[in-house]
Structures are given as structure tokens and as C-alpha cells.
Design a protein around this motif. Sequence first.
Motif, PDB file in Angstrom:
ATOM      1  N   PRO A  21       1.950  90.493 -16.977  1.00  0.00           N
ATOM      2  CA  PRO A  21       1.043  89.130 -16.741  1.00  0.00           C
ATOM      3  C   PRO A  21       1.662  87.967 -17.635  1.00  0.00           C
ATOM      4  O   PRO A  21       1.505  86.893 -17.295  1.00  0.00           O
ATOM      5  CB  PRO A  21      -0.221  89.617 -17.099  1.00  0.00           C
ATOM      6  CG  PRO A  21      -0.310  90.934 -16.851  1.00  0.00           C
ATOM      7  CD  PRO A  21       0.987  91.572 -17.273  1.00  0.00           C
ATOM      8  N   ASP A  22       2.100  88.464 -18.823  1.00  0.00           N
ATOM      9  CA  ASP A  22       2.533  87.161 -19.910  1.00  0.00           C
ATOM     10  C   ASP A  22       4.056  87.245 -19.961  1.00  0.00           C
ATOM     11  O   ASP A  22       4.601  86.818 -21.235  1.00  0.00           O
ATOM     12  CB  ASP A  22       2.033  87.891 -21.280  1.00  0.00           C
ATOM     13  CG  ASP A  22       0.454  87.928 -21.325  1.00  0.00           C
ATOM     14  OD1 ASP A  22      -0.242  86.957 -20.756  1.00  0.00           O
ATOM     15  OD2 ASP A  22      -0.075  89.008 -21.970  1.00  0.00           O
ATOM     16  N   GLY A  23       4.646  87.837 -19.037  1.00  0.00           N
ATOM     17  CA  GLY A  23       6.014  87.697 -18.946  1.00  0.00           C
ATOM     18  C   GLY A  23       6.668  86.311 -18.853  1.00  0.00           C
ATOM     19  O   GLY A  23       6.320  85.332 -18.291  1.00  0.00           O
ATOM     20  N   GLU A  24       7.609  86.251 -19.606  1.00  0.00           N
ATOM     21  CA  GLU A  24       8.532  84.980 -19.851  1.00  0.00           C
ATOM     22  C   GLU A  24       9.560  84.694 -19.025  1.00  0.00           C
ATOM     23  O   GLU A  24      10.201  83.460 -18.859  1.00  0.00           O
ATOM     24  CB  GLU A  24       8.907  84.962 -21.468  1.00  0.00           C
ATOM     25  CG  GLU A  24       7.844  85.088 -22.546  1.00  0.00           C
ATOM     26  CD  GLU A  24       8.565  84.927 -23.709  1.00  0.00           C
ATOM     27  OE1 GLU A  24       8.352  84.272 -24.496  1.00  0.00           O
ATOM     28  OE2 GLU A  24       9.344  85.878 -24.027  1.00  0.00           O
ATOM     29  N   ARG A  41      12.185  91.040 -23.415  1.00  0.00           N
ATOM     30  CA  ARG A  41      12.209  91.978 -24.499  1.00  0.00           C
ATOM     31  C   ARG A  41      12.172  93.454 -24.296  1.00  0.00           C
ATOM     32  O   ARG A  41      12.918  94.352 -24.843  1.00  0.00           O
ATOM     33  CB  ARG A  41      11.191  91.607 -25.690  1.00  0.00           C
ATOM     34  CG  ARG A  41      11.464  90.423 -26.474  1.00  0.00           C
ATOM     35  CD  ARG A  41      10.491  89.857 -27.376  1.00  0.00           C
ATOM     36  NE  ARG A  41       9.298  89.504 -26.852  1.00  0.00           N
ATOM     37  CZ  ARG A  41       8.898  88.568 -26.219  1.00  0.00           C
ATOM     38  NH1 ARG A  41       9.698  87.515 -26.022  1.00  0.00           N
ATOM     39  NH2 ARG A  41       7.627  88.583 -25.712  1.00  0.00           N
ATOM     40  N   SER A  42      11.336  93.951 -23.220  1.00  0.00           N
ATOM     41  CA  SER A  42      11.170  95.159 -22.897  1.00  0.00           C
ATOM     42  C   SER A  42      12.505  95.599 -22.112  1.00  0.00           C
ATOM     43  O   SER A  42      12.811  96.782 -22.323  1.00  0.00           O
ATOM     44  CB  SER A  42       9.940  95.409 -21.965  1.00  0.00           C
ATOM     45  OG  SER A  42       8.915  95.241 -22.618  1.00  0.00           O
ATOM     46  N   LEU A  43      12.952  94.546 -21.261  1.00  0.00           N
ATOM     47  CA  LEU A  43      14.211  95.034 -20.439  1.00  0.00           C
ATOM     48  C   LEU A  43      15.372  95.073 -21.513  1.00  0.00           C
ATOM     49  O   LEU A  43      16.248  95.989 -21.277  1.00  0.00           O
ATOM     50  CB  LEU A  43      14.485  93.897 -19.490  1.00  0.00           C
ATOM     51  CG  LEU A  43      13.983  94.122 -18.199  1.00  0.00           C
ATOM     52  CD1 LEU A  43      12.538  94.126 -18.340  1.00  0.00           C
ATOM     53  CD2 LEU A  43      14.331  92.996 -17.307  1.00  0.00           C
ATOM     54  N   ALA A  44      15.499  94.374 -22.584  1.00  0.00           N
ATOM     55  CA  ALA A  44      16.432  94.309 -23.583  1.00  0.00           C
ATOM     56  C   ALA A  44      16.434  95.545 -24.376  1.00  0.00           C
ATOM     57  O   ALA A  44      17.481  96.379 -24.711  1.00  0.00           O
ATOM     58  CB  ALA A  44      16.403  93.185 -24.599  1.00  0.00           C
ATOM     59  N   ARG A  45      15.359  95.972 -24.615  1.00  0.00           N
ATOM     60  CA  ARG A  45      15.139  97.380 -25.355  1.00  0.00           C
ATOM     61  C   ARG A  45      15.449  98.443 -24.617  1.00  0.00           C
ATOM     62  O   ARG A  45      16.071  99.660 -25.210  1.00  0.00           O
ATOM     63  CB  ARG A  45      13.730  97.646 -25.735  1.00  0.00           C
ATOM     64  CG  ARG A  45      13.244  96.962 -27.034  1.00  0.00           C
ATOM     65  CD  ARG A  45      11.786  97.159 -27.676  1.00  0.00           C
ATOM     66  NE  ARG A  45      10.830  96.901 -26.615  1.00  0.00           N
ATOM     67  CZ  ARG A  45       9.969  95.788 -26.705  1.00  0.00           C
ATOM     68  NH1 ARG A  45      10.344  94.789 -27.463  1.00  0.00           N
ATOM     69  NH2 ARG A  45       9.254  95.880 -25.616  1.00  0.00           N
ATOM     70  N   PHE A  50      21.111  94.507 -20.193  1.00  0.00           N
ATOM     71  CA  PHE A  50      20.180  93.282 -20.001  1.00  0.00           C
ATOM     72  C   PHE A  50      19.975  92.695 -21.534  1.00  0.00           C
ATOM     73  O   PHE A  50      19.849  91.440 -21.675  1.00  0.00           O
ATOM     74  CB  PHE A  50      18.601  93.826 -19.725  1.00  0.00           C
ATOM     75  CG  PHE A  50      18.455  94.073 -18.313  1.00  0.00           C
ATOM     76  CD1 PHE A  50      18.964  93.190 -17.221  1.00  0.00           C
ATOM     77  CD2 PHE A  50      17.750  95.354 -17.948  1.00  0.00           C
ATOM     78  CE1 PHE A  50      18.715  93.276 -15.984  1.00  0.00           C
ATOM     79  CE2 PHE A  50      17.708  95.360 -16.510  1.00  0.00           C
ATOM     80  CZ  PHE A  50      18.074  94.414 -15.675  1.00  0.00           C
ATOM     81  N   LYS A  51      20.054  93.243 -22.535  1.00  0.00           N
ATOM     82  CA  LYS A  51      20.073  92.894 -23.956  1.00  0.00           C
ATOM     83  C   LYS A  51      21.314  91.741 -24.139  1.00  0.00           C
ATOM     84  O   LYS A  51      21.188  90.621 -24.748  1.00  0.00           O
ATOM     85  CB  LYS A  51      20.131  93.924 -25.044  1.00  0.00           C
ATOM     86  CG  LYS A  51      20.225  93.313 -26.524  1.00  0.00           C
ATOM     87  CD  LYS A  51      20.157  94.463 -27.449  1.00  0.00           C
ATOM     88  CE  LYS A  51      20.065  93.914 -28.982  1.00  0.00           C
ATOM     89  NZ  LYS A  51      20.077  94.981 -30.011  1.00  0.00           N
ATOM     90  N   LEU A  84      11.746  98.498 -13.068  1.00  0.00           N
ATOM     91  CA  LEU A  84      10.979  97.727 -13.859  1.00  0.00           C
ATOM     92  C   LEU A  84       9.615  98.397 -14.261  1.00  0.00           C
ATOM     93  O   LEU A  84       8.991  97.987 -15.273  1.00  0.00           O
ATOM     94  CB  LEU A  84      10.749  96.325 -13.111  1.00  0.00           C
ATOM     95  CG  LEU A  84      12.072  95.502 -12.937  1.00  0.00           C
ATOM     96  CD1 LEU A  84      11.795  94.257 -12.074  1.00  0.00           C
ATOM     97  CD2 LEU A  84      12.679  95.079 -14.174  1.00  0.00           C
ATOM     98  N   ASN A  85       9.163  98.982 -12.887  1.00  0.00           N
ATOM     99  CA  ASN A  85       7.857  99.718 -13.505  1.00  0.00           C
ATOM    100  C   ASN A  85       7.828 100.532 -14.629  1.00  0.00           C
ATOM    101  O   ASN A  85       6.885 101.043 -15.299  1.00  0.00           O
ATOM    102  CB  ASN A  85       7.181 100.464 -12.091  1.00  0.00           C
ATOM    103  CG  ASN A  85       6.668  99.412 -11.122  1.00  0.00           C
ATOM    104  OD1 ASN A  85       5.975  98.511 -11.556  1.00  0.00           O
ATOM    105  ND2 ASN A  85       6.962  99.911  -9.827  1.00  0.00           N
ATOM    106  N   ILE A  86       9.056 101.273 -14.673  1.00  0.00           N
ATOM    107  CA  ILE A  86       9.215 102.399 -15.546  1.00  0.00           C
ATOM    108  C   ILE A  86       9.494 101.630 -16.858  1.00  0.00           C
ATOM    109  O   ILE A  86       8.716 102.088 -18.114  1.00  0.00           O
ATOM    110  CB  ILE A  86      10.422 103.238 -15.294  1.00  0.00           C
ATOM    111  CG1 ILE A  86      10.126 104.148 -14.076  1.00  0.00           C
ATOM    112  CG2 ILE A  86      10.947 104.044 -16.634  1.00  0.00           C
ATOM    113  CD1 ILE A  86      11.706 104.828 -13.840  1.00  0.00           C
ATOM    114  N   ILE A  87      10.093 100.629 -16.919  1.00  0.00           N
ATOM    115  CA  ILE A  87      10.428  99.912 -18.267  1.00  0.00           C
ATOM    116  C   ILE A  87       9.285  99.204 -18.708  1.00  0.00           C
ATOM    117  O   ILE A  87       8.902  99.248 -20.018  1.00  0.00           O
ATOM    118  CB  ILE A  87      11.484  98.792 -18.086  1.00  0.00           C
ATOM    119  CG1 ILE A  87      12.776  99.515 -17.605  1.00  0.00           C
ATOM    120  CG2 ILE A  87      11.584  98.080 -19.204  1.00  0.00           C
ATOM    121  CD1 ILE A  87      13.782  98.332 -17.393  1.00  0.00           C
TER     122      ILE A  87
END
Length: 355
Positions: A21-24, A41-45, A50-51, A84-87
Motif C-alpha cells: 500500500p505504501d509502494g513507491e 527496496r523489497s524487489l531489490a533485496r 531488480f537492484k 511479487l506476492n512472495i517478495i
Amino acid sequence: GETKGRGDSTPGRGGPVQFDPDGELQLEVGAENAIFVVCPRSLARASPVFKAMFYGGFSEARQATGNWRVKLPEDDPEALALLLNIIHGRFDKVPLVLVDSKIYKITVLSNKYDLTEALRPWAKRWTKAFVEHSANSAQVAWIAWELGDRVLLEDMLDDLLLDGSLNEDGDLVSGWDGQPLNSFEMLALMNVVEPLHKKRMEVLTSLLGPINQLLQSLLGVGEPRRRRCVCYSSQLGYSEANVCDAVVLSSLMKGLAKADLFPLPQPEDCPGPLQDFYDRIRGLGNSIKSLDINAGSRGGKRSDHTGCNPSKELLDKINWVWRHDRSVIDEKHKSHLEIQAKKSGFAPAEEDDPL
């Protein structure tokens, strides 16, 4: 401005899908531009790819002004949504059972974004439902390749080898949908299409070899076969043995003709599936006959030609070829599979180091 959207993760049904919900970051995915609101940041980690995309100075990085949007037009929205659900830790939205076609699309993206490790909790369960010969072998071969499941990969490549055939251009095509294997992008990445074609020719050559050797010996132009005739007539023994060879030759030729294999073809002239070819030549065992004679001979003993029938010896050679290792997996393949298996959890558990 802020993008409001749905909390479910079904792409293409209404407005943006909020994974955070707070995704940028907004991802525009697929041909229909499904919008996913995510935490970059979640995707990059989770993904070094993605990073690099988001924080490595590429065009996908956040601009000084405006909303942060990244287009991924080639990605499958449903498959990416699952990743994306997993991430984002939304594990309740990750199915425990999936059909192979969906797992295939997911593993295409896990390979693209180096996310194989993220699939670890589900990988074995997803592939457990696969049954031999029940799915698209090319797609399942890719799934096994990406997850590092060597046993499954060997099975699927063997299916492609045995069920595939050659088209008019000489390309090996899938027995599942008739598509050339060299047009299947993921198989090309695995470097298995040419080895499969080469192995096919090797197997055909090895299967035809014993038949050709027997034919040549019976025609008197090859190495003579060992005679097993028991002929007691001193006057007719030699000719009786020759008659026995003629009976064997005649029945062999009839059996080959019945199997549509006479004249005996060259390996390159056998475009059909290997499995069908093997089934046809295995039927030769019931076709080959030897001389059946009831005439009396010296001392009341009778000539015996039951041991002259070469069918058992021929089938033993053919079956040995068929059971022989047909694997096209080389050391480079094995190295890749070991790496992937450690990521996905298919590798055997290693013992903990002592304290």
C-alpha cells in the motif's frame, strides 16, 4: 500523486494491484499494461537484477520528478504477480498446487530476475504432481532446469528424444505439439537441442546395426554368423544348413517389409519417433523363423534347427541398445543443475558445521 488500488493480486481486473500500500514504484506489466504497486527496496533485496535496474543508474531508476513507473511489457502479469506476492510476504496468495504451464511462466521470470531462491518453499511441492508423459515435456524440462531437478530433467529430455520426430527441414520437433525444438527459446538456453538430435542419430544407428549385420551375414557379404544347425545327414548336411539360412533370411526380410523397414533404411531416413521405431523392430522377434524339418537321418536321429533362429540374440542386442544410457546431460549441465538445486532446495541437505 498517490495511486489507489486493489489489495488482491489478480492482474487485469480493474485498477492497479497493490502489493504494498505504501509502494513507491508502479510496474506496468504485459501487453495490457497491468499496474502493480510495489516496494522497490523489497524487489531489490530479493533480486540482483531488480537492484541493478532500480538503483544502478539505468533508465528504470527513479527520476527527479513525476511518478516512478517501470514498463515490463514482455513479462507475464499472472506469473509476475505470484513472484511479487512472495517478495512482499503475501504467502497466503501463493498456491500450493499449480499446473505445469503456470510454473513454466513463473520459472521463466525467476530465471530472468534471478529469483530462483524465492521459490524454495514451494518448488518441490509444485513439481511433485508431474507424471511421466502427462505434460509438455519441453516446458517441464525448462522447469527442471531452472529448479535444478536433475531427475525430472533427465526424464523430460528422454521424452523429447523418444517421442520427437523430424520435420521436412530435418529439425527435431516435439511429439507434444509438433513445434521445432530449436524454436523453443528456453531449450536453446539449456543447449540441449543439438545434443538431442545427435543422440537420436546415435540410437538409430545402434538399433539398425545388429539388423544390418544379420542381413549381411545371411547374404554372404558380411562376417558369417555362427551356425547352430545340427545336421546328421552326410549327404544333405551342407545344403540343409544353407536352406536353414535361406529360411531365416526370407522370414527376416518379410518381417522387415511388414514393419515398413525393407530395404533397411539409413538412420537419416527414419524421421518418425524413436519409440515407434523401437516398437517396430522389436516385433521382428515374432517374424524370424528357422528351418523346420522332420526328415529322418542317420541312426534314427533327426536334424535340429531350433538353435538356428537368431531372433533372441538379435532382440538381446536391440534391447541392450535401448536400455543403454541415452542421457544428453554433460558436465556443464550438471554444474548448472547443482547451483540451481542449492537455490531451490532440490540439493541434498548439507550437515551443519560443528560448533
